[in-house]
Scaffold this active site. Structure first.
Site, short mmCIF file in Angstrom:
data_model
loop_
_atom_site.label_atom_id
_atom_site.label_comp_id
_atom_site.label_asym_id
_atom_site.label_seq_id
_atom_site.Cartn_x
_atom_site.Cartn_y
_atom_site.Cartn_z
N HIS A 174 -8.36 -1.26 5.70
CA HIS A 174 -8.52 -2.70 6.42
C HIS A 174 -9.18 -3.69 5.41
CE1 HIS A 174 -9.47 -5.32 9.53
NE2 HIS A 174 -10.76 -5.42 9.00
N ARG A 218 2.70 0.12 26.35
CA ARG A 218 1.89 0.33 25.03
C ARG A 218 2.08 2.02 24.95
NH1 ARG A 218 -0.57 -2.56 21.48
NH2 ARG A 218 -1.22 -4.67 22.48
N ASN A 242 0.88 -1.28 0.02
CA ASN A 242 -0.05 0.06 -0.16
C ASN A 242 0.92 1.38 -0.09
OD1 ASN A 242 -3.25 -0.47 -0.02
ND2 ASN A 242 -2.18 -1.85 1.52
C1 GRF Z 1 -3.32 -4.85 4.04
O1 GRF Z 1 -4.09 -5.89 3.72
C2 GRF Z 1 -4.15 -3.90 4.75
O2 GRF Z 1 -5.43 -3.93 4.27
C3 GRF Z 1 -3.79 -4.40 6.08
O3 GRF Z 1 -2.40 -4.84 6.18
C4 GRF Z 1 -2.13 -5.32 4.75
C5 GRF Z 1 -1.08 -4.51 4.51
O4 GRF Z 1 -0.48 -4.82 3.40
N1 GRF Z 1 -4.23 -3.39 7.03
P1 GRF Z 1 0.98 -3.95 2.91
O5 GRF Z 1 1.95 -4.04 3.65
O6 GRF Z 1 0.46 -2.69 2.44
O7 GRF Z 1 1.59 -4.85 1.60
#
Ligand code: GRF
Length: 218
Positions: free
Chosen positions: A115, A71, A20
Site C-alpha cells: 500500500h 462480489r 511491483n
Molecule cells: C502501487 O502503488 C501499490 O502500492 C498500489 O497499487 C500500485 C500498483 O502499481 N497497491 P503497479 O501496478 O505495481 O505498478
C-alpha cells in the site's frame, strides 16, 4: 540425502501496470527470491502486468469482475482459480478490488498487500495527494497482511521517503514506487522462508512481534 526444500508457490494478483510484479519477477530471476511465481491473475483484460507475466513465461489469467453479479460470486471464482495453483503465498500487487471477509479469511496469514502510504496513515485511495495536502514531511509504502479490514491488516515492512516542497503527486508517487519495488520482494522472501507469521492480529518476524508500522526498511 534429503531433497532441497521446494520453493514457495506465489500467485500475484494485479489490476494494472504491474511494476511491483516486475520487481518480484526481477528479484526471482536475480536469485534473490526463492519462489515460484505460478500465476498472475488480473481482474482486467489487456493491462501491462499481464504482458509482463507472459514475457517471463508465467501463466497470465484474467478473471473479469464485470462478468459476476456479486462480489461474493467473483471472489468465489477467484478463490477457485487461485487454489488450483496450490499457493503458499498470495501477493496483491495493485489489485484494485475490495475483497469479501470470507475470501480474506480463507488466505489469512498467507495473503499480503503493498500500500502506498505509511500505514496506519492513509488507508484507501489518493494517498499521495492526502499526504501532500496534510503538509506531511514524509510519506512511504507499507507491506501488510491482508485481513477483512481494507488496508488494515498487521504491517510487515515499511519504507519512508522525504517529501520536498517541490514534490507533486506525480513525483511523490514515483519516489514511493521505487521504495515499493525494494520492500515487496523482501517481504515475500521472509514469508517464503517461513520467517514471517501473523498471530492474533500481529505480525511476527523470526518470532519477534513487529511494531505497528512493521519493520522499518533502511
Ligand atoms: C502501487 O502503488 C501499490 O502500492 C498500489 O497499487 C500500485 C500498483 O502499481 N497497491 P503497479 O501496478 O505495481 O505498478
Amino acid at each position: 540425502m534429503t531433497a532441497p526444500p521446494k520453493p514457495a508457490r506465489v500467485v500475484v494478483l494485479i489490476s494494472g501496470s504491474g511494476t511491483n510484479l516486475q520487481a518480484i519477477i526481477d528479484a526471482r530471476e536475480a536469485g534473490d527470491l526463492p519462489v515460484e511465481i505460478c500465476a498472475v491473475i488480473s481482474n482486467k483484460d489487456k493491462v501491462q502486468g499481464l504482458e509482463r507475466a507472459q514475457k517471463h513465461q508465467i501463466p497470465a489469467i484474467v478473471v473479469d469482475h464485470r462478468q459476476f453479479s456479486s462480489r461474493e460470486d467473483f471472489d468465489a471464482r477467484l478463490q477457485y482459480i487461485i487454489d488450483a495453483q496450490r499457493p503458499d503465498i498470495v501477493a496483491l500487487a495493485g489489485f484494485m478490488r475490495i475483497l469479501t471477509p470470507a475470501f480474506t479469511r480463507h488466505y489469512e496469514g498467507k495473503m499480503i498487500n503493498i500500500h502506498p502510504s505509511l500505514l496506519p496513515k492513509y488507508q484507501g485511495l489518493g494517498t499521495h495527494k492526502r499526504a501532500l495536502q496534510a503538509g506531511d514531511r514524509e510519506h512511504g509504502a507499507t507491506v501488510h497482511f491482508v485481513t477483512a479490514e481494507l488496508d488494515g491488516g498487521p504491517c510487515i515492512l515499511q519504507a519512508r521517503v522525504a517529501i520536498d516542497t517541490a514534490d507533486t503527486e506525480q513525483t511523490l508517487a514515483a519516489k514511493v514506487l521505487r521504495q515499493e519495488h525494494r520492500i515487496y520482494p523482501l517481504a515475500i522472501k521472509w514469508l517464503a522462508q517461513n520467517r514471517l507469521r501473523m498471530r492474533a492480529g500481529i505480525s511476527f518476524l523470526d518470532g519477534e512481534p513487529l511494531p505497528t508500522g512493521g519493520q522499518q526498511y533502511q
